[in-house]
Each structure stands twice: as structure tokens, then as C-alpha cells.
Design a protein around this motif. Structure first.
Motif, mmCIF file in Angstrom:
data_model
loop_
_atom_site.group_PDB
_atom_site.id
_atom_site.type_symbol
_atom_site.label_atom_id
_atom_site.label_comp_id
_atom_site.label_asym_id
_atom_site.label_seq_id
_atom_site.Cartn_x
_atom_site.Cartn_y
_atom_site.Cartn_z
ATOM 1 N N LYS A 64 18.388 -8.758 13.435
ATOM 2 C CA LYS A 64 19.971 -8.748 13.158
ATOM 3 C C LYS A 64 20.677 -9.687 13.953
ATOM 4 O O LYS A 64 20.614 -9.761 15.259
ATOM 5 N N GLY A 65 21.466 -10.764 13.373
ATOM 6 C CA GLY A 65 22.090 -11.577 14.260
ATOM 7 C C GLY A 65 21.151 -13.084 14.742
ATOM 8 O O GLY A 65 21.848 -14.042 15.144
ATOM 9 N N ALA A 66 19.871 -12.634 14.457
ATOM 10 C CA ALA A 66 19.086 -14.004 14.993
ATOM 11 C C ALA A 66 18.932 -14.884 13.635
ATOM 12 O O ALA A 66 19.069 -14.446 12.378
ATOM 13 N N SER A 67 19.118 -16.178 14.264
ATOM 14 C CA SER A 67 19.094 -17.488 13.338
ATOM 15 C C SER A 67 17.525 -17.689 12.903
ATOM 16 O O SER A 67 17.256 -18.344 11.687
ATOM 17 N N GLU A 68 16.650 -17.486 13.735
ATOM 18 C CA GLU A 68 15.366 -17.513 13.512
ATOM 19 C C GLU A 68 14.548 -16.346 13.376
ATOM 20 O O GLU A 68 14.747 -15.494 14.020
ATOM 21 N N GLY A 69 13.461 -16.225 12.946
ATOM 22 C CA GLY A 69 12.523 -15.020 12.790
ATOM 23 C C GLY A 69 11.156 -15.420 12.721
ATOM 24 O O GLY A 69 10.789 -16.572 13.073
ATOM 25 N N GLU A 70 10.323 -14.413 12.444
ATOM 26 C CA GLU A 70 8.973 -14.748 12.212
ATOM 27 C C GLU A 70 8.473 -14.841 10.571
ATOM 28 O O GLU A 70 8.880 -13.996 9.751
ATOM 29 N N LEU A 71 7.705 -15.642 10.606
ATOM 30 C CA LEU A 71 7.272 -16.220 9.151
ATOM 31 C C LEU A 71 5.850 -15.644 9.045
ATOM 32 O O LEU A 71 5.058 -15.550 10.240
ATOM 33 N N SER A 72 5.394 -15.296 7.859
ATOM 34 C CA SER A 72 3.802 -14.898 7.675
ATOM 35 C C SER A 72 3.592 -14.943 6.163
ATOM 36 O O SER A 72 4.362 -14.946 5.260
ATOM 37 N N ILE A 73 2.170 -15.130 6.218
ATOM 38 C CA ILE A 73 1.648 -15.209 4.729
ATOM 39 C C ILE A 73 0.532 -14.116 4.827
ATOM 40 O O ILE A 73 -0.085 -13.849 5.708
ATOM 41 N N GLU A 74 0.758 -13.213 3.729
ATOM 42 C CA GLU A 74 -0.289 -12.231 3.722
ATOM 43 C C GLU A 74 -1.062 -12.185 2.450
ATOM 44 O O GLU A 74 -0.530 -12.455 1.410
ATOM 45 N N PHE A 75 -2.372 -12.181 2.586
ATOM 46 C CA PHE A 75 -3.373 -11.875 1.650
ATOM 47 C C PHE A 75 -4.066 -10.587 1.189
ATOM 48 O O PHE A 75 -4.442 -10.100 2.289
ATOM 49 N N GLU A 76 -3.855 -9.861 0.266
ATOM 50 C CA GLU A 76 -4.436 -8.568 -0.222
ATOM 51 C C GLU A 76 -5.214 -8.529 -1.230
ATOM 52 O O GLU A 76 -4.986 -8.909 -2.382
ATOM 53 N N LEU A 77 -6.249 -7.766 -0.911
ATOM 54 C CA LEU A 77 -7.335 -7.514 -2.256
ATOM 55 C C LEU A 77 -7.194 -5.847 -2.208
ATOM 56 O O LEU A 77 -7.115 -5.334 -1.298
ATOM 57 N N GLU A 78 -6.928 -5.352 -3.500
ATOM 58 C CA GLU A 78 -6.894 -3.918 -3.497
ATOM 59 C C GLU A 78 -7.575 -3.357 -4.756
ATOM 60 O O GLU A 78 -7.320 -4.216 -5.914
ATOM 61 N N TRP A 79 -7.968 -2.323 -4.716
ATOM 62 C CA TRP A 79 -8.620 -1.907 -5.830
ATOM 63 C C TRP A 79 -9.135 -0.331 -5.505
ATOM 64 O O TRP A 79 -8.917 0.179 -4.534
ATOM 65 N N ASP A 80 -9.102 0.475 -6.962
ATOM 66 C CA ASP A 80 -9.258 1.885 -6.903
ATOM 67 C C ASP A 80 -10.907 2.057 -6.326
ATOM 68 O O ASP A 80 -11.652 1.514 -6.878
ATOM 69 N N GLU A 81 -10.989 3.177 -5.549
ATOM 70 C CA GLU A 81 -12.267 3.526 -5.246
ATOM 71 C C GLU A 81 -13.176 3.961 -6.335
ATOM 72 O O GLU A 81 -12.682 4.498 -7.244
ATOM 73 N N GLY A 82 -14.489 3.408 -6.493
ATOM 74 C CA GLY A 82 -15.197 3.664 -7.581
ATOM 75 C C GLY A 82 -14.984 2.690 -8.803
ATOM 76 O O GLY A 82 -15.617 2.747 -9.831
ATOM 77 N N GLN A 83 -13.942 1.579 -8.590
ATOM 78 C CA GLN A 83 -13.715 0.898 -9.832
ATOM 79 C C GLN A 83 -14.629 -0.270 -10.055
ATOM 80 O O GLN A 83 -15.519 -0.854 -8.941
ATOM 81 N N SER A 84 -14.954 -0.784 -11.177
ATOM 82 C CA SER A 84 -16.088 -1.449 -11.301
ATOM 83 C C SER A 84 -15.352 -2.643 -12.199
ATOM 84 O O SER A 84 -16.124 -3.646 -12.388
ATOM 85 N N GLY A 85 -14.064 -2.777 -12.469
ATOM 86 C CA GLY A 85 -13.739 -4.008 -13.063
ATOM 87 C C GLY A 85 -12.179 -3.472 -13.279
ATOM 88 O O GLY A 85 -11.519 -3.071 -12.641
ATOM 89 N N GLY A 86 -11.679 -4.157 -14.266
ATOM 90 C CA GLY A 86 -10.396 -3.724 -14.556
ATOM 91 C C GLY A 86 -9.605 -4.859 -15.240
ATOM 92 O O GLY A 86 -9.997 -6.118 -15.080
ATOM 93 N N THR A 87 -8.239 -4.684 -15.644
ATOM 94 C CA THR A 87 -7.521 -5.952 -15.931
ATOM 95 C C THR A 87 -5.922 -5.932 -15.201
ATOM 96 O O THR A 87 -6.018 -4.937 -14.334
ATOM 97 N N GLY A 88 -5.533 -6.673 -15.374
ATOM 98 C CA GLY A 88 -4.202 -6.960 -14.478
ATOM 99 C C GLY A 88 -3.459 -8.090 -14.789
ATOM 100 O O GLY A 88 -3.775 -8.803 -15.865
ATOM 101 N N ASP A 89 -2.347 -8.372 -14.021
ATOM 102 C CA ASP A 89 -1.682 -9.857 -14.294
ATOM 103 C C ASP A 89 -2.503 -10.808 -14.073
ATOM 104 O O ASP A 89 -3.121 -10.762 -13.189
ATOM 105 N N THR A 90 -2.842 -11.633 -15.072
ATOM 106 C CA THR A 90 -3.833 -12.702 -14.970
ATOM 107 C C THR A 90 -2.981 -14.050 -14.785
ATOM 108 O O THR A 90 -3.387 -15.185 -15.052
ATOM 109 N N SER A 91 -1.702 -14.049 -14.531
ATOM 110 C CA SER A 91 -0.898 -15.365 -14.245
ATOM 111 C C SER A 91 -1.426 -16.360 -13.230
ATOM 112 O O SER A 91 -2.195 -15.921 -12.513
#
Length: 96
Positions: A64-91
Motif C-alpha cells: 500500500k502506497g508503494a510505487s514499485e513492487g515485486e514482479l513474478s511469472i508463475e508456471f503451474e501444471l495441474e491434474w487430478d490424481e489418477g487422471q490419464s488424459g482430459g480436455t480443457g481450454d486449448t486456446s
């Protein structure tokens, strides 16, 4: 849903070091192998299925009140346990 952290490490690294870690992950994913994360005495092995949810997020965190902050790039892989495939957003995603 509660979250259970199975492995976590955080340290300053050079860009070259980070690139090498990401290359190793990419090679393991491309080869269909499991990923083993190790830091000190902590270790976890995960075996992502052929299709995973892939999230990319760019953030700016400011105090709050700061003109600069911390930048980040996050990469996340996620799946359901036991998942063998699936569909999703393919954009299309481009990283340049």
C-alpha cells in the motif's frame, strides 16, 4: 479444497540456472517420464499424465502506497490424481 504442500523450495538463482531447471522439466514432460524434485533431504516424485492443465500467470505485487513492487511469472501444471488424459481450454499460448 484444502491444499497440502508436498514439496517447496525457494532460493535466488541465476537466469541460466532457472533455464536449466525448466529445460529438464521440459525434457521429462516431452519424454513422458516422471519428475523427481529434490532439495536437501526433501524429495517428491510426480508422474503427470499426457494432458495437464497449464496455467501461466504474470503478477505485480505492491505494498500500500508503494510505487514499485515485486514482479513474478508463475508456471503451474495441474491434474487430478489418477487422471490419464482430459480436455480443457486449448486456446493458443505464445511465449516469446
Amino acid at each position: 479444497m484444502p491444499e497440502e504442500v508436498l514439496f517447496k523450495t525457494e532460493a535466488m538463482r541465476t537466469r541460466a540456472d532457472v533455464a536449466e531447471y525448466l529445460r529438464t522439466v521440459a525434457d521429462k514432460l516431452d519424454g513422458g517420464g516422471s519428475l523427481t524434485l529434490t532439495a536437501g533431504s526433501d524429495s517428491v516424485t510426480m508422474d503427470p499424465p499426457e494432458r495437464v492443465e497449464f496455467e501461466v500467470k504474470a503478477e505485480r505485487e505492491t505494498s500500500k502506497g508503494a510505487s514499485e513492487g515485486e514482479l513474478s511469472i508463475e508456471f503451474e501444471l495441474e491434474w487430478d490424481e489418477g487422471q490419464s488424459g482430459g480436455t480443457g481450454d486449448t486456446s493458443d499460448l505464445a511465449i516469446e
